[in-house]
Design an enzyme around this catalytic site. Structure first.
Site, PDB file in Angstrom:
ATOM      1  N   LYS A 182       8.018  32.859  26.684  1.00  0.00           N
ATOM      2  CA  LYS A 182       6.991  32.117  25.965  1.00  0.00           C
ATOM      3  C   LYS A 182       7.703  30.907  25.370  1.00  0.00           C
ATOM      4  O   LYS A 182       8.305  31.000  24.289  1.00  0.00           O
ATOM      5  CB  LYS A 182       6.355  32.997  24.883  1.00  0.00           C
ATOM      6  CG  LYS A 182       5.401  34.063  25.457  1.00  0.00           C
ATOM      7  CD  LYS A 182       4.842  34.961  24.368  1.00  0.00           C
ATOM      8  CE  LYS A 182       3.482  34.557  23.880  1.00  0.00           C
ATOM      9  NZ  LYS A 182       2.375  34.995  24.743  1.00  0.00           N
TER      10      LYS A 182
HETATM   11  C1  PLP Z   1       1.384  35.707  25.409  1.00  0.00           C
HETATM   12  C2  PLP Z   1       0.737  35.447  26.713  1.00  0.00           C
HETATM   13  C3  PLP Z   1       0.062  36.450  27.433  1.00  0.00           C
HETATM   14  C4  PLP Z   1      -0.187  37.809  26.861  1.00  0.00           C
HETATM   15  O1  PLP Z   1       0.991  38.510  26.643  1.00  0.00           O
HETATM   16  P1  PLP Z   1       1.034  39.705  25.592  1.00  0.00           P
HETATM   17  O2  PLP Z   1       2.440  40.153  25.656  1.00  0.00           O
HETATM   18  O3  PLP Z   1       0.081  40.733  26.065  1.00  0.00           O
HETATM   19  O4  PLP Z   1       0.638  39.143  24.289  1.00  0.00           O
HETATM   20  C5  PLP Z   1      -0.387  36.149  28.708  1.00  0.00           C
HETATM   21  N1  PLP Z   1      -0.235  34.929  29.238  1.00  0.00           N
HETATM   22  C6  PLP Z   1       0.380  33.936  28.565  1.00  0.00           C
HETATM   23  C7  PLP Z   1       0.519  32.600  29.195  1.00  0.00           C
HETATM   24  C8  PLP Z   1       0.871  34.168  27.285  1.00  0.00           C
HETATM   25  O5  PLP Z   1       1.458  33.185  26.615  1.00  0.00           O
END
Ligand code: PLP
Length: 307
Positions: A161
Site C-alpha cells: 500500500k
Molecule cells: C487496502 C486495499 C484493499 C483491501 O485490503 P484489506 O487488507 O482487506 O484492507 C484492496 N485493494 C486496494 C487497492 C487497497 O488499497
C-alpha cells in the site's frame, strides 16, 4: 485546523503527541513525490464488552513489506508499531474505530532520490463508520467500470500500500462519484477485472465464488479472510481472470476491504446485478465476517488482538 476526524493523541516517531501537534514540514519528501506506505486497520467492540483489532499482526507485517518493496527502512520494530497502534486506541478512548499507520520520508534532500532523509512513522486512530454507507452494506451500492486502468504490475507494485499509487484510485473514485456512482471497479492493463479503488472484488455465479488472482490486485487481508471463511463453509472459491461482462451476468458481486468490510454491489454500468439487492452469499459472508469481528466465532478468535 480541522482534519475532519478528530481525537486526542497521535503517535509520531516514537512518542504520543497532542492531536493538533502531529504536524510536518511542507518540504516533507513524501508530500511531493508520494513515496510512503500505509495501512488501514479496524478495531471492533466485541460482544463481551471488550475491543479487538482485526488481524493486527497481518496488517503490521504488510506495512513492513510495503516499506521493504519501496526500499524504506522503518526505524522501529514491528513490536513497537504494534504497541503504538494499541496505545493509540487507548489514548483516544476508542473501543471501535479505524487505525491509520503511515511511514513517510521526512525533509532533507528535495530531489527524487530521498538521500538520507529520515523515515518517519505516525499512527492515528479515529471513529469511522461503514465506508460505503450503512445502506450500502444492506442494499448494495452502484458501481461503474472506470475509464482508468489499474497500473501495470511493473509500474505500480501490487503487494504494497504505497501512498502515491492511490492517485490512480482517487482519479477513478472521483470520476465514479461525479458520474453518480458510489464506487469504481478498475480493469487491469489486459482488460480483466482487477479491483475497486481500495477494495477487492468477488463474483458469485451458480455455486462458484470467483475473485481475480493476486498479480494485479492487492493481497487484501479481508479478501484472504473471506476466502478462508467461505472455504471453511464448504463453498467453492476460485482465483481466476474475470471479464467485465462476467460481472454484468453474475448472480452477485461484492467488495471486501478493511474500510468497506463486505459491501454488495447491486448495479454496475446501469446493469442490475442478480436480483439487484444484496445476494444470499454476500449476506452469509457479511454476517459471518461481522460475527468474527464481534468475537462471536471461536474458530477465528486468533484473528483478534484484544486491546
Ligand atoms: C487496502 C486495499 C484493499 C483491501 O485490503 P484489506 O487488507 O482487506 O484492507 C484492496 N485493494 C486496494 C487497492 C487497497 O488499497
Amino acid at each position: 485546523m480541522s482534519t475532519g476526524v478528530t481525537g486526542e493523541k497521535i503517535w509520531l516517531d516514537g512518542e504520543m503527541v497532542a492531536w493538533d501537534e502531529a504536524q510536518v514540514h511542507v518540504l516533507t519528501h513524501t508530500l511531493h513525490y508520494g513515496l510512503g506506505v500505509f495501512e488501514g486497520i479496524r478495531c471492533y467492540r466485541t460482544d463481551d464488552g471488550r475491543s479487538a483489532v482485526f488481524r493486527l499482526t497481518e496488517h503490521v507485517k504488510r506495512l513492513y513489506e510495503s516499506a521493504h518493496i519501496n526500499l524504506m527502512e522503518i526505524p522501529f520494530s514491528q513490536e513497537v508499531v504494534t504497541d503504538a497502534i494499541l496505545d493509540c486506541l487507548r489514548a483516544n478512548h476508542l473501543d471501535e474505530g479505524y487505525i491509520r499507520p503511515l511511514a513517510f520520508i521526512g525533509s532533507g534532500a528535495m530531489g527524487l532520490h530521498p538521500g538520507a532523509n529520515p523515515v518517519r512513522v505516525a499512527v492515528a486512530a479515529w471513529p469511522w463508520g461503514a465506508y460505503l454507507g450503512e445502506e450500502g452494506l444492506e442494499q448494495g451500492i452502484r458501481a461503474k467500470i472506470s475509464t482508468f486502468s489499474r497500473h501495470h504490475v511493473n509500474a505500480k507494485m501490487t503487494k504494497g500500500k504505497t501512498c502515491g499509487d492511490y492517485v490512480n484510485s482517487i482519479l477513478a473514485k472521483r470520476e465514479a462519484l461525479l458520474d453518480g456512482y458510489d464506487e469504481a471497479i478498475m480493469l487491469d492493463t489486459e482488460g480483466l477485472v482487477s479491483e475497486a479503488t481500495g477494495e477487492n472484488v468477488f463474483v458469485v455465479r451458480g455455486d462458484v465464488i470467483k475473485t481475480p488472482p493476486l498479480p494485479t490486485v492487492l493481497d487484501g487481508i479481508t479478501r484472504a479472510s473471506l476466502i478462508q471463511m467461505a472455504r471453511d463453509k464448504g463453498m467453492t472459491v476460485v482465483e481466476s481472470g474475470i471479464t467485465r461482462d462476467e460481472l454484468y451476468v453474475a448472480d452477485e458481486v461484492f467488495l471486501t476491504g478493511t474500510a468497506a468490510e463486505v459491501t454488495p454491489i447491486r448495479e454496475i454500468d446501469h446493469r442490475k446485478i442478480g436480483s439487484g439487492r444484496r445476494g444470499p452469499v454476500a449476506q452469509e459472508l457479511q454476517e459471518g465476517f461481522f460475527d468474527v469481528v464481534a468475537g462471536r466465532n471461536a474458530t477465528y478468535e486468533s484473528w483478534l488482538t484484544f486491546v
